[in-house]
Design a protein around this motif. Structure first.
Motif, PDB file in Angstrom:
ATOM      1  N   THR A   7     -11.785 -12.359  45.522  1.00 43.62           N
ATOM      2  CA  THR A   7     -12.426 -11.525  44.531  1.00 43.62           C
ATOM      3  C   THR A   7     -11.817  -9.985  44.501  1.00 43.62           C
ATOM      4  OG1 THR A   7     -14.307 -12.966  44.576  1.00 43.62           O
ATOM      5  CG2 THR A   7     -14.594 -11.060  43.580  1.00 43.62           C
ATOM      6  N   MET A  14     -13.845  -5.950  30.650  1.00 43.26           N
ATOM      7  CA  MET A  14     -13.506  -7.643  30.552  1.00 43.26           C
ATOM      8  C   MET A  14     -12.723  -8.098  29.468  1.00 43.26           C
ATOM      9  SD  MET A  14     -15.897 -10.825  31.789  1.00 43.26           S
ATOM     10  CE  MET A  14     -16.926 -10.780  30.435  1.00 43.26           C
ATOM     11  N   TRP A  18      -9.145  -9.995  30.043  1.00 48.28           N
ATOM     12  CA  TRP A  18      -9.153 -11.449  29.398  1.00 48.28           C
ATOM     13  C   TRP A  18      -8.172 -11.478  28.685  1.00 48.28           C
ATOM     14  CZ3 TRP A  18      -9.958 -16.071  30.392  1.00 48.28           C
ATOM     15  CH2 TRP A  18      -9.868 -17.038  29.360  1.00 48.28           C
ATOM     16  N   ASN A  66     -14.521 -17.630  30.219  1.00 45.45           N
ATOM     17  CA  ASN A  66     -13.323 -16.204  30.739  1.00 45.45           C
ATOM     18  C   ASN A  66     -12.855 -16.801  31.937  1.00 45.45           C
ATOM     19  OD1 ASN A  66     -14.308 -14.152  28.785  1.00 45.45           O
ATOM     20  ND2 ASN A  66     -16.136 -13.968  29.971  1.00 45.45           N
ATOM     21  N   ARG A  67     -12.261 -18.060  31.661  1.00 47.30           N
ATOM     22  CA  ARG A  67     -11.669 -18.709  32.935  1.00 47.30           C
ATOM     23  C   ARG A  67     -10.450 -19.352  32.311  1.00 47.30           C
ATOM     24  NH1 ARG A  67     -14.751 -24.115  35.055  1.00 47.30           N
ATOM     25  NH2 ARG A  67     -13.868 -24.773  33.257  1.00 47.30           N
ATOM     26  N   GLN A  87     -11.373 -16.686  37.184  1.00 44.51           N
ATOM     27  CA  GLN A  87     -12.538 -16.676  36.320  1.00 44.51           C
ATOM     28  C   GLN A  87     -13.087 -14.771  36.348  1.00 44.51           C
ATOM     29  OE1 GLN A  87     -15.409 -19.588  36.693  1.00 44.51           O
ATOM     30  NE2 GLN A  87     -16.516 -18.737  34.846  1.00 44.51           N
ATOM     31  N   GLU A  89     -15.852 -12.048  35.499  1.00 46.99           N
ATOM     32  CA  GLU A  89     -17.268 -11.676  35.186  1.00 46.99           C
ATOM     33  C   GLU A  89     -17.304 -10.232  35.073  1.00 46.99           C
ATOM     34  OE1 GLU A  89     -20.035 -11.655  38.876  1.00 46.99           O
ATOM     35  OE2 GLU A  89     -18.634 -13.457  39.146  1.00 46.99           O
ATOM     36  N   THR A  96     -14.512  -5.178  35.852  1.00 50.22           N
ATOM     37  CA  THR A  96     -14.399  -6.348  35.726  1.00 50.22           C
ATOM     38  C   THR A  96     -14.004  -7.167  37.045  1.00 50.22           C
ATOM     39  OG1 THR A  96     -13.255  -6.093  33.518  1.00 50.22           O
ATOM     40  CG2 THR A  96     -13.045  -8.391  34.575  1.00 50.22           C
ATOM     41  N   LYS A  97     -14.809  -8.296  37.555  1.00 55.41           N
ATOM     42  CA  LYS A  97     -14.502  -8.924  38.750  1.00 55.41           C
ATOM     43  C   LYS A  97     -13.562 -10.043  38.399  1.00 55.41           C
ATOM     44  CE  LYS A  97     -18.523  -7.616  41.658  1.00 55.41           C
ATOM     45  NZ  LYS A  97     -19.382  -8.080  42.500  1.00 55.41           N
TER      46      LYS A  97
END
Length: 130
Positions: A7, A14, A18, A66-67, A87, A89, A96-97
């Protein structure tokens, strides 16, 4: 089977992250050990900086989750099985993670794959924030 889970936190919203992660044909722009990446349909071929190629199947690019899910189906890395999920989040303060989970066989493949993922994560922190 073994699982590697990483992570990272990216200093970008995000939507921006993305946009780059979901452009699966351009993964070599984000990860340093990939010299090139070319995608045709759901097949992506990545050449490694040190030589060799990875042939991957893009399983899913899901904007609702978001994957991105992909599997390496051919490589010089002596893996019987490799499937990965990236993914996103939302994080704190507009960050964003990115959660990257890789399942692979044989278990011994972890010894060479984990350092590669560590390097790729460091690259992603920089390239996704740019």
């Amino acid at each position: 089977m073994t699982t590697i889970s990483k992570t990272i936190t990216i200093n970008a919203p995000m939507s921006k992250v993305w946009e780059k992660v979901s452009d699966t044909g351009s993964i070599s722009d984000l990860i340093g050990f990939l010299a090139t990446s070319v995608q045709d349909g759901d097949t992506r071929v990545c050449s490694l900086e040190g030589g060799g190629e990875l042939t991957e199947k893009i399983v899913s690019v899901d904007p609702d989750l978001n994957r991105v899910v992909y599997a390496i189906i051919s490589s010089p890395l002596n893996m019987e099985f490799h499937v990965a999920t990236m993914q996103l989040e939302a994080g704190d303060q507009g960050k964003t993670k990115l959660n990257w989970i890789v399942d692979l066989l044989p278990v011994e493949a972890r010894d060479h794959m984990e350092p590669m993922l560590d390097g790729a994560c460091a690259d992603l922190v920089n390239t996704l924030a740019a």
